[in-house]
Enzyme design. Structure first.
Site: not given
Ligand code: PGA
Length: 258
Positions: A13, A15, A101, A103, A173, A179, A219, A240-241
């Site tokens: 992802n 983002k 998601h 966010e 999640e 994050g 994470s 994500g990251g």
């Molecule tokens: P993250 O994000 O791996 O950076 O924690 C995961 C996500 O929001 O799908």
């Protein structure tokens, strides 16, 4: 064992990261990392910003990387300035879409009702859905994780047929893990993914629940992926990251292929 009944899916992802030029470079780097490796035990998806989709689809063609969007509107067309429909995504070759998601729920007023409308629109258009659910830190501390996640799953899937469920992946999640560098322990991830499977069993059938891919996200990284993916109810990751770094993403993919 779990692979005999369901597909492991490793999805990035991105983002709001990467311009089209940068996106092209990242896909090239991911392809280079995967070159010559057996990645047949998992499906690989990159969910990217709308403006990167065309570039990424072109660059990923012929590689194991499938492409997804990060959101979709619920209406077929109309006066929704700034929005993108499922048919638009489908026509340019998008296969997957992330919906709900945290966010989007936190910053853009997404509710279970709008998530449900988006899920139905995406499925009707033939897209595969990665539906995100998960509890806030306060909810975990209050001991209501199971209630929150069950409610989300039930409402977000209202009206989704058994047949359509073949195109639904659920991503658990926990919001406090996204994050933040704070990963759920593999047992916590396994427990809630298992609970989601139980809810699906009640909503649909046990067989369908056993066949549904349920990912963990929050994470997940090159270091902890193998442990998380070793759990029986964790069928992949939404990353994500770490999906923005080709070597790290490749290490997670390798962990899913062990
Ligand atoms: P993250 O994000 O791996 O950076 O924690 C995961 C996500 O929001 O799908």
């Amino acid at each position: 064992m779990k692979r005999s009944v369901r597909t492991t899916v490793i999805a990035g992802n991105w983002k709001m990261n990467k311009t089209p030029k940068e996106a092209k470079a990242l896909v090239k780097a991911i392809k280079a990392e995967l070159e010559g490796k057996d990645v047949s035990k998992c499906e690989i998806v990159a969910c990217v910003p709308y403006v990167d989709l065309a570039t990424v689809i072109k660059e990923a063609k012929g590689s194991p990387v499938k492409v997804g969007a990060e959101n979709v509107h619920w209406a077929e067309s109309g006066a929704f300035t700034g929005e993108i429909s499922a048919a638009m995504l489908k026509e340019i070759g998008v296969e997957y879409v992330i919906i709900g998601h945290s966010e989007r729920r936190q910053y853009f007023g997404e509710t279970d009702q709008t998530v449900n409308a988006r899920v139905k629109a995406a499925l009707s258009a033939g897209l595969k859905v990665i539906l995100c659910v998960g509890e806030l830190l306060a909810e975990r501390e209050e001991g209501v994780t199971a209630e929150v996640v069950s409610r989300q799953v039930k409402i977000d899937l209202l009206g989704v047929t058994k047949e359509q469920m073949a195109n639904v992946i659920i991503a658990y999640e926990p919001v406090w893990a996204i994050g933040t560098g704070k990963t759920a322990t593999s047992d916590q991830a396994d427990e809630v993914c298992g609970l989601i499977r139980e809810v699906l069993g009640k909503l649909y059938t046990k067989k369908l629940a056993e066949a549904t891919t349920i990912q963990y996200g929050g994470s997940m990284n090159a270091k902890n992926a193998e442990e998380l993916l070793s759990k029986v109810n964790v069928d992949g990751g939404l990353i994500g990251g770490a999906s923005l770094k080709a070597p790290d993403f490749a290490t997670i993919i390798a962990a899913a292929n062990k």
